[in-house]
Design an enzyme around this catalytic site. Structure first.
Site, mmCIF file in Angstrom:
data_model
loop_
_atom_site.group_PDB
_atom_site.id
_atom_site.type_symbol
_atom_site.label_atom_id
_atom_site.label_comp_id
_atom_site.label_asym_id
_atom_site.label_seq_id
_atom_site.Cartn_x
_atom_site.Cartn_y
_atom_site.Cartn_z
ATOM 1 N N LYS A 44 0.812 -1.205 0.000
ATOM 2 C CA LYS A 44 0.000 0.000 0.000
ATOM 3 C C LYS A 44 0.853 1.266 0.000
ATOM 4 C CE LYS A 44 -3.161 -2.302 3.223
ATOM 5 N NZ LYS A 44 -3.627 -2.233 4.658
ATOM 6 N N GLY A 45 2.098 1.137 0.473
ATOM 7 C CA GLY A 45 2.910 2.293 0.826
ATOM 8 C C GLY A 45 3.112 3.362 -0.227
ATOM 9 N N ASP A 101 7.540 3.440 -1.702
ATOM 10 C CA ASP A 101 7.666 4.566 -0.776
ATOM 11 C C ASP A 101 9.093 4.688 -0.240
ATOM 12 O OD1 ASP A 101 7.426 2.177 0.643
ATOM 13 O OD2 ASP A 101 5.874 2.879 2.011
ATOM 14 N N ASP A 104 14.571 0.133 2.416
ATOM 15 C CA ASP A 104 15.186 -0.006 3.728
ATOM 16 C C ASP A 104 16.223 -1.137 3.613
ATOM 17 O OD1 ASP A 104 14.766 0.696 6.686
ATOM 18 O OD2 ASP A 104 14.402 -1.441 6.743
ATOM 19 N N LYS A 132 16.999 4.591 2.616
ATOM 20 C CA LYS A 132 17.787 4.457 3.859
ATOM 21 C C LYS A 132 18.947 3.522 3.557
ATOM 22 C CE LYS A 132 14.001 4.038 7.170
ATOM 23 N NZ LYS A 132 13.474 3.183 8.233
ATOM 24 N N PHE A 153 12.682 5.636 11.723
ATOM 25 C CA PHE A 153 11.389 5.138 11.264
ATOM 26 C C PHE A 153 10.502 6.319 10.913
ATOM 27 C CE2 PHE A 153 7.165 3.290 11.450
ATOM 28 C CZ PHE A 153 7.371 2.136 10.709
ATOM 29 N N ARG A 166 -1.152 6.994 6.993
ATOM 30 C CA ARG A 166 -0.721 7.080 5.596
ATOM 31 C C ARG A 166 -1.212 8.373 4.950
ATOM 32 N NH1 ARG A 166 1.046 1.900 3.983
ATOM 33 N NH2 ARG A 166 0.076 0.187 5.096
HETATM 34 P P1 IMP Z 1 12.636 -3.276 2.740
HETATM 35 O O1 IMP Z 1 12.128 -4.512 2.076
HETATM 36 O O2 IMP Z 1 13.300 -3.566 4.033
HETATM 37 O O3 IMP Z 1 13.477 -2.408 1.831
HETATM 38 O O4 IMP Z 1 11.399 -2.451 3.190
HETATM 39 C C1 IMP Z 1 10.563 -1.896 2.309
HETATM 40 C C2 IMP Z 1 9.192 -1.721 2.895
HETATM 41 O O5 IMP Z 1 9.170 -1.616 4.320
HETATM 42 C C3 IMP Z 1 8.654 -0.406 2.377
HETATM 43 O O6 IMP Z 1 7.917 -0.646 1.215
HETATM 44 C C4 IMP Z 1 7.817 0.104 3.519
HETATM 45 O O7 IMP Z 1 6.486 -0.316 3.324
HETATM 46 C C5 IMP Z 1 8.368 -0.547 4.770
HETATM 47 N N1 IMP Z 1 9.201 0.416 5.551
HETATM 48 C C6 IMP Z 1 10.539 0.439 5.616
HETATM 49 N N2 IMP Z 1 11.004 1.439 6.390
HETATM 50 C C7 IMP Z 1 9.895 2.076 6.840
HETATM 51 C C8 IMP Z 1 9.702 3.234 7.675
HETATM 52 O O8 IMP Z 1 10.624 3.907 8.167
HETATM 53 N N3 IMP Z 1 8.403 3.583 7.890
HETATM 54 C C9 IMP Z 1 7.349 2.906 7.364
HETATM 55 N N4 IMP Z 1 7.488 1.838 6.579
HETATM 56 C C10 IMP Z 1 8.747 1.417 6.307
HETATM 57 MG MG MG Z 2 5.903 -1.157 1.375
#
Ligand code: IMP
Ligand code: MG
Length: 179
Positions: A44-45, A101, A104, A132, A153, A166
């Site tokens: 959804k992000g 969005d 991470d 990040k 975060f 959101r």
């Molecule tokens: P990754 O797979 O660890 O890169 O994370 C990606 C997903 O984690 C993103 O699409 C976000 O939905 C969620 N996410 C990562 N960091 C944050 C944050 O600081 N706030 C809110 N959602 C996050």
């Molecule tokens: Mg996401």
């Protein structure tokens, strides 16, 4: 909700975001002017970011959606990504730009890029509002980044806290300070 009692620090204001999206939209429009652009928004992000980004793109663009599982209600990634809903469009021959969005650990974007590559698109690139880089677990550098941020975060503008907030029109960090 507990974060209501804490001070929120704005990291990217509505103006910051609007200005940066104009730049990103121009860059993407230049790069894709003779291509077959299809934006795939990760739900959804990225729904708010993608909606604003495509309105800053001036070349023809198709839009699709995909839903992957992410943090759920916690703050830490589980380390494994799963797909809840695949793209419904045939992406064969399209120049796909995956929009999320935030990157991470990089696991979500890597999973999605690898998955979409099996569907024979002409090209696949990535675009995220926030990056990040200090949190990476896999090697991944998004092709387009709105803002590079520290390991905090963040919430708002599509990003959730316990699946709420959101709709907040800016990106903020919850501080330890009481309001
Ligand atoms: P990754 O797979 O660890 O890169 O994370 C990606 C997903 O984690 C993103 O699409 C976000 O939905 C969620 N996410 C990562 N960091 C944050 C944050 O600081 N706030 C809110 N959602 C996050
Ligand atoms: Mg996401």
């Amino acid at each position: 909700m507990d974060i209501e009692k804490k001070k929120w620090e704005i990291l990217c204001s509505e103006d910051d975001i609007a200005n940066r999206l104009k730049e990103l939209g121009k860059e993407i429009s230049d790069e894709y002017k003779d291509k077959n652009l299809m934006v795939i928004s990760l739900l959804k992000g990225s729904f708010i970011f993608a909606a604003d980004l495509v309105r800053n793109i001036s070349v023809p663009v198709k839009i699709g959606f995909m839903t992957t599982s992410s943090y759920g209600h916690g703050k830490e990634t589980s380390g494994s990504v799963s797909m809840l809903a695949d793209v419904t469009d045939d992406i064969k021959g399209y120049d796909v730009l995956v929009v999320d969005d935030i990157t991470d650990s990089g696991l979500t974007m890597k999973y999605v890029l690898d998955h979409l590559k099996t569907k024979n698109p002409a090209s696949v690139k990535s675009c995220v509002l926030l990056d990040k880089p200090s949190r990476r677990k896999v090697e991944l550098i998004p092709d387009y980044v709105g803002f590079t941020i520290e390991d905090k975060f963040v919430v708002g503008y599509g990003l959730n806290y316990g699946d709420y907030y959101r709709n907040v029109p800016y990106v903020f960090v919850v501080t330890d300070e009481d309001r």
